[in-house]
Design a protein around this motif. Structure first.
Motif, PDB file in Angstrom:
ATOM      1  N   ARG A 191       0.836  -1.197   0.000  1.00  0.00           N
ATOM      2  CA  ARG A 191       0.000   0.000   0.000  1.00  0.00           C
ATOM      3  C   ARG A 191       0.873   1.249   0.000  1.00  0.00           C
ATOM      4  O   ARG A 191       1.975   1.247   0.544  1.00  0.00           O
ATOM      5  CB  ARG A 191      -0.911   0.031   1.223  1.00  0.00           C
ATOM      6  CG  ARG A 191      -1.962  -1.067   1.236  1.00  0.00           C
ATOM      7  CD  ARG A 191      -2.840  -0.959   2.471  1.00  0.00           C
ATOM      8  NE  ARG A 191      -3.957  -1.888   2.423  1.00  0.00           N
ATOM      9  CZ  ARG A 191      -3.883  -3.158   2.809  1.00  0.00           C
ATOM     10  NH1 ARG A 191      -2.730  -3.632   3.282  1.00  0.00           N
ATOM     11  NH2 ARG A 191      -4.929  -3.953   2.733  1.00  0.00           N
ATOM     12  N   VAL A 244       1.108   4.702   1.610  1.00  0.00           N
ATOM     13  CA  VAL A 244       0.596   5.358   2.810  1.00  0.00           C
ATOM     14  C   VAL A 244       1.034   6.810   2.791  1.00  0.00           C
ATOM     15  O   VAL A 244       2.233   7.105   2.728  1.00  0.00           O
ATOM     16  CB  VAL A 244       1.106   4.656   4.087  1.00  0.00           C
ATOM     17  CG1 VAL A 244       0.551   5.334   5.324  1.00  0.00           C
ATOM     18  CG2 VAL A 244       0.714   3.187   4.063  1.00  0.00           C
ATOM     19  N   LYS A 287      -4.296   3.251   8.213  1.00  0.00           N
ATOM     20  CA  LYS A 287      -3.871   3.362   6.827  1.00  0.00           C
ATOM     21  C   LYS A 287      -3.148   2.109   6.351  1.00  0.00           C
ATOM     22  O   LYS A 287      -3.174   1.788   5.166  1.00  0.00           O
ATOM     23  CB  LYS A 287      -2.963   4.587   6.659  1.00  0.00           C
ATOM     24  CG  LYS A 287      -3.693   5.912   6.817  1.00  0.00           C
ATOM     25  CD  LYS A 287      -2.774   7.079   6.525  1.00  0.00           C
ATOM     26  CE  LYS A 287      -3.542   8.400   6.617  1.00  0.00           C
ATOM     27  NZ  LYS A 287      -2.676   9.554   6.284  1.00  0.00           N
ATOM     28  N   LEU A 288      -2.500   1.414   7.269  1.00  0.00           N
ATOM     29  CA  LEU A 288      -1.804   0.177   6.917  1.00  0.00           C
ATOM     30  C   LEU A 288      -2.717  -1.039   6.939  1.00  0.00           C
ATOM     31  O   LEU A 288      -2.263  -2.149   6.622  1.00  0.00           O
ATOM     32  CB  LEU A 288      -0.634  -0.046   7.884  1.00  0.00           C
ATOM     33  CG  LEU A 288       0.543   0.927   7.768  1.00  0.00           C
ATOM     34  CD1 LEU A 288       1.511   0.723   8.919  1.00  0.00           C
ATOM     35  CD2 LEU A 288       1.262   0.740   6.446  1.00  0.00           C
ATOM     36  N   VAL A 321       6.568   2.325   8.200  1.00  0.00           N
ATOM     37  CA  VAL A 321       5.854   1.876   7.006  1.00  0.00           C
ATOM     38  C   VAL A 321       6.745   0.989   6.145  1.00  0.00           C
ATOM     39  O   VAL A 321       6.333  -0.082   5.674  1.00  0.00           O
ATOM     40  CB  VAL A 321       5.346   3.096   6.204  1.00  0.00           C
ATOM     41  CG1 VAL A 321       4.805   2.665   4.857  1.00  0.00           C
ATOM     42  CG2 VAL A 321       4.266   3.822   6.991  1.00  0.00           C
TER      43      VAL A 321
END
Length: 870
Positions: A287, A289, A303-304, A337
């Motif tokens: 993803r 982010v 968000k993750l 992230v």
């Protein structure tokens, strides 16, 4: 907009003057040309290590924890490989694990003797690939065998079913022949027209035609025949027993409008699934982010698409401890992230700032000459305000507490040489930040030096501020009317600071004057006008105004009041402006005389009313077209500032916590609540008071602000047991009641010297006292006499200080203590005396010690209590 950390931003974050931070960076071996250069994370760590070593707080173990030599990152990739199809489909998990260790280049170990060469590494990789291919081939072979076995079982089952149906049909035909019912041949039945055939779905055999032994099984409008498979094809062609199972299936599928019920296994849609089934991903989902300047751990986890605990666990493994509600900075979030296998991108949330920037660029116009802005700087009591008094024909110094300036005064003066705007800055050491801010606003710096006092510490700081701001310097040698004045001495002392007068071949104008009688003031104005002509100062005189806040305060009757210096455009009543994190509409403008001008052009200082709150001194202000844009920009800036404060207090690293644990619990904390009349004084007080902290006591300013002491302030002070300091402000009635009922320490001040001195006294009281030993006298043993009453009596000569009778002593032999006790007797000839001074003989009897020898020294000392101080 750039989000990198500059030296100026770093100085604001650590609450340190920019010049001091530049000096520390230079001492740490990092040279920077200016405060707007970018500081990398490696340079921050290097500076932190240097400061720890400088203060003696870093141990080898702590250095290892704070600056690890290597970092290990574990990576794990799982892929799924699907082999076969249908019910024999097999899913194989293929997992690839990688562990990478990054070592600092300066500390990387030399390659081992047995390290693999490139050819060997290629051979190992080839063998691994061959092994993987063999495993895949074996798995595919097993899957093919399973599929073939399943097909054989299905074929056998169908053959058995066909044989069973054929046997049942044969028996039925046999029964019909026995009853005399002719059976039509299968081919003739197939060749008969569809209209001549019986309606299969609604056909119900007559009771007399049913073979004996078979029972009817009612189901809806049909009668099921026992012994026939209970499916839709059998129920539909139950009367046509002469049809085979294949024919019934064929006719069922060919019938118009027929709905063939799918098999149950196909409806479920398992792991591989058909339409509407769930398929597991065959590769990890990566993803993108979006991360801003800061983000909470909970938002990052959302968000993750992970649980908050998983993100906290990942941060803990990286050495950062933070709860799910805490805020982390951009760099830490990016590392988290990437560690979790995703990609971080910069979040663009500066929509309002971008609109404001475009708004300001559109407002540019023609540039015309403007008046110069002159800052008066110098040491305390060197005559800065007196010089302005002479120019303005007022007595401002009489209104300042203690005769010193504690605010930035802004005035514009009409002189025969034109309009000149003056900024008067404080000279006390605590107002370093205010002087630095004054130097950044100015075009010319006038350094006032008293001819009878010479160059002082604040004089040197003013020179540094002027150089850092890159503005020209004019030296005004004041107080030449005094009998002790020596202007030549001042010029010689300024040479040590690389300030060379024009008389000595330099480029700095120096004017001798007396602010008291007015001598030389016209020469100073000529020098200022000449320097302004050389600078060719220009600005946009019309259009939307922009500038900077010089000072701000909270007035009880007028609300927030900001003293601003207009740098571009024209500020008018009714304009909408954004000022730092505050915004508002200009309700009124006031100049230094109290009158209300309609507008203010470039280089003119005015007071502004109508802001939503008290802005910080040094904030920029910009006039915008409407209130919406001003409000959006102010709210966005306020959110960023709040997030920055949260980041500073969140996510402690393990090595930092261990370092704090190593300091022990002996450090005392003094909580202070500071309220002052203007924002500049608040900043100066906070910096001066927190600088008093040391290893024994920490000065903690829990709250500060502009305005009077309110009931909320009193409650905070009572809860935290803080001392309340009111600088030129007072507590209201409700606050006084709370302060008196809770016994809060409240102190009023109007001079900053008194604040610092009394805080030192309070802090010293918290530190307590320590016991010190002070040697008051030394006597040398010349001979030893025996006494029946006192035992061994030492005949001594006092060689240093004084020996007193009731004080403890030590006996030293070869500079080593051999006994510690007290005097039993002290005699001069045959008389008992209280003390014996230097150069006098005496007899000393040591209590409970008879081993005194000639050559020993008897040291007399006393224990005193000393108050610990800062």
């Amino acid at each position: 907009m750039s989000q990198q950390t500059t030296i100026r931003k770093l100085a604001e974050l650590v609450n340190t003057p920019v010049e001091k931070l530049l000096e520390q960076l230079a001492e740490a071996g990092m040279k920077f040309g200016g405060p707007d250069q970018v500081v990398t994370s490696a340079e921050k760590i290097k500076l932190l290590g240097f400061l720890r070593r400088t203060h003696g707080k870093a141990s080898p173990q702590a250095e290892e924890v704070a600056a690890p030599k290597k970092i290990t990152l574990a990576r794990r990739k799982v892929q799924e490989l699907t082999v076969g199809g249908g019910r024999s489909k097999t899913t194989v998990n293929v997992e690839v694990r990688q562990k990478r260790t990054y070592v600092k280049a300066a500390e990387a170990p030399p390659p081992a003797v047995g390290e693999m060469a490139d050819g060997e590494r290629a051979e190992v990789l080839r063998k691994l690939e061959e092994s993987r291919q063999r495993n895949l081939a074996e798995q595919q072979r097993l899957a093919e065998a399973d599929r073939a076995r399943a097909e054989d079982l299905e074929r056998k089952r169908q053959e058995e079913e066909t044989q069973r149906l054929a046997e049942e049909q044969r028996k039925a035909e046999e029964d019909q022949r026995q009853k005399g019912v002719p059976a039509a041949p299968q081919d003739a039945a197939d060749a008969a027209p569809r209209a001549a055939r019986p309606a299969a779905p609604h056909h119900r055999p007559a009771p007399d035609r049913v073979a004996p032994g078979h029972k009817h099984k009612p189901r809806g409008s049909h009668a099921m025949v026992a012994g026939i498979e209970d499916d839709e094809a059998a129920s539909r062609f139950a009367g046509q027993l002469h049809l085979s199972a294949a024919d019934r299936a064929r006719r069922s599928s060919a019938r118009p409008g027929s709905r063939s019920k799918p098999r149950r296994q196909e409806v479920r849609g398992g792991a591989g699934g058909g339409a509407g089934g769930f398929e597991r991903p065959t590769a990890p989902v990566v993803r993108e982010v979006a991360v801003g300047d800061s983000i909470t751990v909970a938002d990052l986890a959302q968000k993750l698409a992970l649980k908050g605990g998983d993100v906290v666990k990942a941060m803990f493994k990286m050495g950062v401890m933070a709860t799910i509600t805490q805020t982390i900075d951009h760099d830490t979030a990016v590392l988290v992230v990437e560690e979790l296998g995703h990609k971080a991108v910069r979040a663009d949330s500066d929509d309002a700032e971008t609109e404001l920037l475009a708004h300001v660029e559109q407002a540019q116009g023609d540039r015309t000459p403007r008046p110069p802005v002159v800052t008066i700087m110098g040491h305390v009591d060197h005559g800065k305000t007196s010089l302005l008094d002479y120019l303005r024909r007022t007595k401002v110094a009489t209104g300042e507490a203690g005769g010193i300036t504690q605010h930035i005064g802004a005035y514009h003066v009409e002189t025969p040489k034109g309009v000149i705007s003056f900024l008067d800055t404080p000279g006390h050491a605590a107002f370093t930040s205010m002087r630095a801010r004054g130097a950044k606003l100015t075009d010319i710096v006038v350094l006032v030096v008293a001819a009878d006092d010479g160059v002082m510490p604040q004089t040197k700081e003013a020179i540094q501020h002027a150089r850092a701001a890159g503005v020209p310097l004019i030296v005004a040698i004041n107080k030449i009317d005094k009998s002790t004045a020596d202007p030549l001495r001042v010029k010689n002392e300024l040479l040590a600071e690389q300030v060379v007068a024009e008389d000595f071949g330099g480029d700095t104008q120096m004017v001798e004057l007396s602010a008291k009688v007015g001598t030389g003031v016209d020469d100073l104005l000529d020098a200022i006008s000449l320097q302004a002509e050389v600078l060719e100062l220009r600005a946009v005189s019309e259009g939307r105004a922009s500038g900077v806040v010089i000072e701000s305060a909270l007035d009880k009757g007028r609300g927030p009041v900001a003293t601003v210096l207009v740098q571009e455009g024209r500020l008018k009543k009714g304009d909408y402006l954004v000022c730092g994190v505050q915004y508002g509409r200009v309700r009124a403008l006031f100049d230094e005389t109290g009158s209300q001008p309609d507008s203010a052009g470039p280089s003119i200082p005015v007071q502004v009313l109508g802001l939503s709150g008290v802005p910080d001194a040094g904030d920029d202000f910009v006039v915008v077209k409407d209130e919406r844009l001003a409000k959006d920009v102010a709210q966005q800036r306020d959110a960023k500032r709040r997030e920055s404060r949260l980041v500073q207090s969140a996510g402690s690293r393990m090595e930092d916590i261990m370092a704090q644990m190593g300091k022990g619990e002996g450090q005392q904390v003094l909580n202070l609540l500071v309220k002052a009349d203007v924002q500049g004084s608040v900043e100066a007080l906070k910096q001066s008071l927190t600088a008093l902290s040391n290893d024994q006591i920490r000065i903690n300013v829990i709250s500060s602000g502009v305005g009077g002491i309110t009931e909320s302030d009193a409650n905070v002070a009572a809860t935290t047991k803080a001392t309340v300091i009111g600088f030129n402000v007072r507590a209201d009635a409700s606050a006084r009641r709370i302060i008196e009922s809770n016994g809060v320490d409240l102190r009023y001040f109007s001079i900053i010297y008194d604040v610092i001195d009394q805080v030192k006294q309070v802090a010293s009281g918290l530190l307590g006292v320590e016991i010190r030993e002070e040697i008051i006298g030394i006597a040398e043993v010349r001979d030893v006499f025996r006494s029946s009453k006192f035992g061994a009596v030492a005949g001594c000569m006092v060689v240093e200080g004084v020996v007193k009778r009731n004080k403890p002593i030590r006996v030293l032999r070869d500079n080593t203590v051999v006994f510690e006790g007290e005097l039993e007797s002290l005699r001069r000839f045959k008389e008992n005396v209280e003390e014996v001074r230097n150069g006098t003989e005496c007899g000393i009897g040591v209590k409970e010690y008879n081993d005194v020898k000639p050559g020993d020294q008897i040291e007399c000392f006393e224990r005193i209590e000393v108050q610990r101080t800062l």
